[in-house]
Design an enzyme around this catalytic site. Structure first.
Site, PDB file in Angstrom:
ATOM      1  N   THR A  52     -39.817  26.689  -9.938  1.00 37.00           N
ATOM      2  CA  THR A  52     -40.118  25.365  -9.408  1.00 37.00           C
ATOM      3  C   THR A  52     -40.444  24.530 -10.646  1.00 37.00           C
ATOM      4  O   THR A  52     -40.994  25.054 -11.619  1.00 37.00           O
ATOM      5  CB  THR A  52     -41.319  25.350  -8.434  1.00 37.00           C
ATOM      6  N   HIS A  53     -40.067  23.270 -10.636  1.00 35.19           N
ATOM      7  CA  HIS A  53     -40.221  22.386 -11.806  1.00 35.19           C
ATOM      8  C   HIS A  53     -39.519  22.963 -13.040  1.00 35.19           C
ATOM      9  O   HIS A  53     -39.925  22.684 -14.169  1.00 35.19           O
ATOM     10  CB  HIS A  53     -41.698  22.124 -12.144  1.00 35.19           C
ATOM     11  N   SER A  70       0.833  -1.218   0.000  1.00 34.59           N
ATOM     12  CA  SER A  70       0.000   0.000   0.000  1.00 34.59           C
ATOM     13  C   SER A  70       0.861   1.258   0.000  1.00 34.59           C
ATOM     14  O   SER A  70       0.336   2.370   0.099  1.00 34.59           O
ATOM     15  CB  SER A  70      -0.930  -0.001   1.222  1.00 34.59           C
ATOM     16  N   GLN A  95      -7.418  -2.170   4.053  1.00 23.85           N
ATOM     17  CA  GLN A  95      -6.409  -1.345   3.382  1.00 23.85           C
ATOM     18  C   GLN A  95      -7.047  -0.525   2.261  1.00 23.85           C
ATOM     19  O   GLN A  95      -6.528   0.513   1.869  1.00 23.85           O
ATOM     20  CB  GLN A  95      -5.305  -2.263   2.836  1.00 23.85           C
ATOM     21  N   LYS A 111     -17.854  28.703 -29.477  1.00 24.13           N
ATOM     22  CA  LYS A 111     -18.188  28.105 -28.175  1.00 24.13           C
ATOM     23  C   LYS A 111     -17.393  28.664 -27.001  1.00 24.13           C
ATOM     24  O   LYS A 111     -16.223  28.991 -27.125  1.00 24.13           O
ATOM     25  CB  LYS A 111     -17.951  26.580 -28.223  1.00 24.13           C
ATOM     26  N   SER A 162     -14.003  25.313 -27.980  1.00 24.61           N
ATOM     27  CA  SER A 162     -14.193  24.023 -28.637  1.00 24.61           C
ATOM     28  C   SER A 162     -13.116  23.868 -29.705  1.00 24.61           C
ATOM     29  O   SER A 162     -12.632  24.850 -30.258  1.00 24.61           O
ATOM     30  CB  SER A 162     -15.587  23.988 -29.262  1.00 24.61           C
ATOM     31  N   TYR A 185      -9.199  -6.648  12.526  1.00 22.19           N
ATOM     32  CA  TYR A 185      -8.588  -6.154  11.286  1.00 22.19           C
ATOM     33  C   TYR A 185      -8.607  -7.237  10.209  1.00 22.19           C
ATOM     34  O   TYR A 185      -8.383  -8.418  10.465  1.00 22.19           O
ATOM     35  CB  TYR A 185      -7.130  -5.719  11.540  1.00 22.19           C
ATOM     36  N   ASN A 235      -2.079  -2.500  13.139  1.00 21.80           N
ATOM     37  CA  ASN A 235      -3.538  -2.342  13.069  1.00 21.80           C
ATOM     38  C   ASN A 235      -4.008  -1.082  13.794  1.00 21.80           C
ATOM     39  O   ASN A 235      -4.852  -0.336  13.293  1.00 21.80           O
ATOM     40  CB  ASN A 235      -4.239  -3.570  13.665  1.00 21.80           C
ATOM     41  N   LYS A 294      -8.136   3.540   2.327  1.00 18.70           N
ATOM     42  CA  LYS A 294      -7.322   4.729   2.046  1.00 18.70           C
ATOM     43  C   LYS A 294      -7.522   5.300   0.645  1.00 18.70           C
ATOM     44  O   LYS A 294      -7.682   6.507   0.479  1.00 18.70           O
ATOM     45  CB  LYS A 294      -5.851   4.423   2.327  1.00 18.70           C
ATOM     46  N   ASN A 346     -17.358  27.103 -23.242  1.00 19.68           N
ATOM     47  CA  ASN A 346     -17.978  26.009 -22.483  1.00 19.68           C
ATOM     48  C   ASN A 346     -17.695  26.092 -20.980  1.00 19.68           C
ATOM     49  O   ASN A 346     -16.573  26.399 -20.580  1.00 19.68           O
ATOM     50  CB  ASN A 346     -17.467  24.666 -22.999  1.00 19.68           C
ATOM     51  N   GLU A 368     -19.038  21.664 -15.239  1.00 18.73           N
ATOM     52  CA  GLU A 368     -19.399  20.310 -15.674  1.00 18.73           C
ATOM     53  C   GLU A 368     -18.538  19.259 -14.981  1.00 18.73           C
ATOM     54  O   GLU A 368     -19.017  18.185 -14.590  1.00 18.73           O
ATOM     55  CB  GLU A 368     -19.245  20.183 -17.193  1.00 18.73           C
TER      56      GLU A 368
HETATM   57  N1  ARG Z   1      -1.098  -1.328   5.098  1.00 18.78           N
HETATM   58  C1  ARG Z   1      -2.021  -1.831   6.049  1.00 18.78           C
HETATM   59  C2  ARG Z   1      -3.377  -1.115   5.875  1.00 18.78           C
HETATM   60  O1  ARG Z   1      -3.395  -0.102   5.275  1.00 18.78           O
HETATM   61  C3  ARG Z   1      -1.521  -1.593   7.421  1.00 18.78           C
HETATM   62  C4  ARG Z   1      -2.067  -2.533   8.440  1.00 18.78           C
HETATM   63  C5  ARG Z   1      -1.518  -3.885   8.231  1.00 18.78           C
HETATM   64  N2  ARG Z   1      -1.902  -4.814   9.244  1.00 18.78           N
HETATM   65  C6  ARG Z   1      -1.784  -6.112   9.035  1.00 18.78           C
HETATM   66  N3  ARG Z   1      -2.177  -6.861  10.028  1.00 18.78           N
HETATM   67  N4  ARG Z   1      -1.393  -6.649   7.928  1.00 18.78           N
HETATM   68  O2  ARG Z   1      -4.391  -1.561   6.305  1.00 18.78           O
END
Ligand code: ARG
Length: 463
Positions: A155-156, A23, A323, A284, A278, A318, A110, A326, A286, A291
């Site tokens: 309205t509408h 990660s 993961q 144009k 455009s 956990y 964790n 994120k 835009n 948007e």
């Molecule tokens: N990279 C992991 C996450 O974002 C960190 C926690 C990892 N914990 C584990 N028991 N493998 O969740």
């Protein structure tokens, strides 16, 4: 890179599986929070006699130098590491030797990741809060500039009643104020439950001081159940919901800006610096920014749905699925920040075409309610007046007239309640200025709305 857990295994992790598992590409952005958390953790370990004071200072200096080197660019985060937590710990051990290996006492990744994400989001929410306040200020400024610009209220998507442009756009300022308050509420909950010290899930046999660690990190309390501490991602979902609602508001506003800048409406003109041309049609101009904000709203909803779905089936505590939190929340944070950053100057620089709005307000019989109210004030029950006005409108449409141009003699054929004073009563200016109820489009009410927002922004130090 050798894994921390290599001792337990006979074979190295397959390269593709390793990449899949990693990660670091996205959690590297939490390096500062990870290092701050570790500094405070080491302080707590030393205060509790779990590591010595010398060891604490070695760790502290080591972590400080890592932070400095990342920030000044002399240390690149190694993308072969599994995640930011592993990277910082490995780098620390590289720098200070075996003492670095003591840092992970009485914690686990964790609780560490649960802490880092909270700290990271708290910082980003501060930024987002400021961006929302700037947008509220830009809206309020526009409202003050165009306090007297009369436009049709809809309205509408049918012309309904005359309002001022100020009244219309101020409604967005109030939505945004709620968005601001909602994010702050969520922040209060984030800061009230520090998860560090929950360890893997069951707590620890060391005599830790979680309350001290929490307080040092700026929290108001700790999570009271260690299993909940490491499993909870409600705070991510809450923010994703808040961001989704905020984006929904920006998207509605965008939709109006897009409509208003069309030739069909021509109520506003966006500044050249916030529009595009455009590649084929030379005429144009835009409204791409509006948007894109409308389009990116779907993306933030997607982030919310993705994380809700990820979490719904996983057992405590956990699981690696988590993961995935994120990328969803980071994407939403980035998107919201980008959208607000472009939206505010786009609103600030747009020109309001008052005359076009006024002309549009003159069509569509939007003073019909006021004509009925005129009759009511002269003693007629509202339903009866409503029926008469309906007939008058139908007659005007047939004769290609409007209520303001229908001669008094004709009015009298419908009812002898009418008199010459009706024309003043149904003028657009009167329709607006006579709206006296709280929150209405009338000037007193609009001034109060502006005053309220000025005070709110003053409290937040925006002016
Ligand atoms: N990279 C992991 C996450 O974002 C960190 C926690 C990892 N914990 C584990 N028991 N493998 O969740």
């Amino acid at each position: 890179m050798d894994k921390m857990w290599a001792g337990r295994f006979e074979k190295a992790l397959d390269k593709q599986a390793d990449d899949f598992n990693s990660s670091i590409h996205f959690d590297c952005r939490m390096y500062k929070q990870d290092i701050t958390g570790s500094m405070v953790h080491a302080m707590m370990l030393s205060r509790q006699g779990i590591i010595s004071s010398d060891e604490y200072h070695e760790i502290l200096n080591g972590l400080g130098s890592i932070l400095e080197d990342i920030e000044n660019g002399s240390l690149q985060i190694n993308m072969d590491a599994e995640d930011i937590h592993m990277f910082v710990e490995a780098e620390l051990t590289k720098r200070i030797g075996d003492t670095g290996k003591k840092l992970h006492t009485a914690r686990s990744r964790n609780d560490q990741v649960a802490l880092d994400v909270r700290l990271y989001l708290a910082q980003e929410c501060e930024e987002i809060g400021k961006l929302i306040l700037s947008l509220i200020a830009a809206i309020k400024d526009k409202a003050e500039e165009y306090k007297d610009a009369i436009m049709p209220g809809y309205t509408h998507l049918q012309r309904a009643q005359p309002i001022t442009f100020a009244h219309h756009i101020l409604s967005y300022a109030f939505m945004l104020k709620r968005d601001f308050d909602r994010i702050n509420d969520a922040l209060g909950r984030i800061w009230s439950q520090c998860p560090i010290g929950s360890c893997a899930l069951a707590g620890t046999t060391y005599n830790t001081d979680r309350a001290f660690e929490a307080e040092r990190l700026g929290f108001t309390g700790i999570s009271l159940n260690s299993i909940d501490g490491v499993s909870d991602r409600d705070f991510c979902l809450e923010l994703l919901s808040d961001f989704s609602i905020l984006m929904m508001h920006l998207s509605r506003f965008s939709e109006e800006i897009i409509l208003w800048s069309s030739w069909e409406f021509k109520f506003i003109e966006l500044d050249d610096s916030y529009t595009t041309g455009s590649s084929i049609m030379p005429q144009k101009k835009n409204p791409d920014m509006a948007e894109l904000v409308r389009g990116k709203t779907g993306r933030v909803y997607g982030d919310l749905m993705a994380l809700l779905t990820t979490l719904k089936g996983i057992p405590l505590a956990y699981n690696k699925d988590m993961q995935e939190d994120k990328e969803a929340i980071f994407d939403a944070v980035d998107t919201v920040k980008m959208c607000l950053s472009v939206f505010t100057p786009m609103v600030g620089t747009m020109t309001v075409l008052k005359d076009n709005m006024y002309k549009a307000a003159g069509k569509g019989f939007i003073n019909a309610t006021d004509l009925a109210d005129y009759m009511v004030k002269k003693g007629m029950p509202f339903r009866t007046a409503y029926k008469h006005v309906g007939e008058i409108v139908a007659y005007c449409i047939k004769e290609n007239l409007v209520l303001d141009t229908l001669p008094i003699e004709k009015y009298k054929e419908f009812s002898d309640i009418f008199d010459n004073d009706l024309y003043n009563e149904i003028s657009l200016e009167t329709c607006v200025s006579k709206r006296i109820s709280a929150g209405s489009t009338g000037p007193d009410s609009v001034n109060k709305q502006i005053d309220f927002l000025t005070e709110f922004l003053n409290e937040k130090d925006i002016y």
